[in-house]
Design a protein around this motif. Sequence first.
Motif, short mmCIF file in Angstrom:
data_model
loop_
_atom_site.label_atom_id
_atom_site.label_comp_id
_atom_site.label_asym_id
_atom_site.label_seq_id
_atom_site.Cartn_x
_atom_site.Cartn_y
_atom_site.Cartn_z
N PHE A 51 -22.61 0.08 29.77
CA PHE A 51 -23.96 0.42 29.36
C PHE A 51 -24.69 -0.84 28.91
CE2 PHE A 51 -21.48 4.28 28.67
CZ PHE A 51 -22.17 5.12 29.52
N GLY A 52 -25.89 -0.98 29.39
CA GLY A 52 -26.67 -2.14 29.05
C GLY A 52 -26.56 -3.27 30.07
N LEU A 53 -25.79 -3.05 31.13
CA LEU A 53 -25.66 -4.08 32.15
C LEU A 53 -26.93 -4.25 32.98
CD1 LEU A 53 -22.06 -3.43 33.50
CD2 LEU A 53 -22.82 -5.26 32.01
N HIS A 54 -27.67 -3.18 33.13
CA HIS A 54 -28.87 -3.21 33.96
C HIS A 54 -30.09 -3.10 33.06
CE1 HIS A 54 -26.30 -2.80 37.43
NE2 HIS A 54 -25.71 -1.78 36.84
N SER A 55 -30.62 -4.23 32.65
CA SER A 55 -31.78 -4.19 31.78
C SER A 55 -32.98 -3.64 32.55
CB SER A 55 -32.10 -5.58 31.25
OG SER A 55 -32.41 -6.45 32.30
N GLY A 56 -33.79 -2.89 31.88
CA GLY A 56 -34.98 -2.31 32.49
C GLY A 56 -34.72 -1.00 33.21
N LEU A 57 -33.48 -0.56 33.28
CA LEU A 57 -33.16 0.70 33.93
C LEU A 57 -33.59 1.84 33.03
CD1 LEU A 57 -31.68 2.16 36.28
CD2 LEU A 57 -29.66 2.13 34.83
N GLU A 58 -34.32 2.78 33.60
CA GLU A 58 -34.79 3.92 32.83
C GLU A 58 -34.40 5.20 33.54
OE1 GLU A 58 -39.04 5.89 31.53
OE2 GLU A 58 -38.93 3.73 31.80
N ILE A 59 -33.76 6.10 32.83
CA ILE A 59 -33.37 7.39 33.39
C ILE A 59 -34.43 8.40 32.97
CG2 ILE A 59 -31.65 9.23 33.36
CD1 ILE A 59 -29.56 7.05 32.78
N THR A 60 -35.00 9.08 33.96
CA THR A 60 -36.01 10.09 33.66
C THR A 60 -35.54 11.43 34.21
OG1 THR A 60 -37.20 9.62 35.72
CG2 THR A 60 -37.90 8.42 33.76
#
Length: 76
Positions: A51-60
């Motif tokens: 978790f936190g490896l992909h900065s800017g990733l947003e789950i909607t």
Amino acid sequence: MQTIQASEFKSRCLALMDDVARSGEVLVVTKNGRPVAELRPYSGGKQGSPFGLHSGLEITGDILSPVEEDDWKVLE
């Protein structure tokens, strides 16, 4: 990255382990000029969290409920 021949590593193993632990540098052991192993400082067995490896990733939306067939668009 420092390299050492396997025969020399064998005779100096304990001292090299102390050096790596103190310096934090990786030591590559070679046999016939080819790398065969790495000696590195122990990291405590922690692999880290994915978790936190992909900065800017947003789950909607709802990612836990089953997906209805109508929600998928299939290319034919």
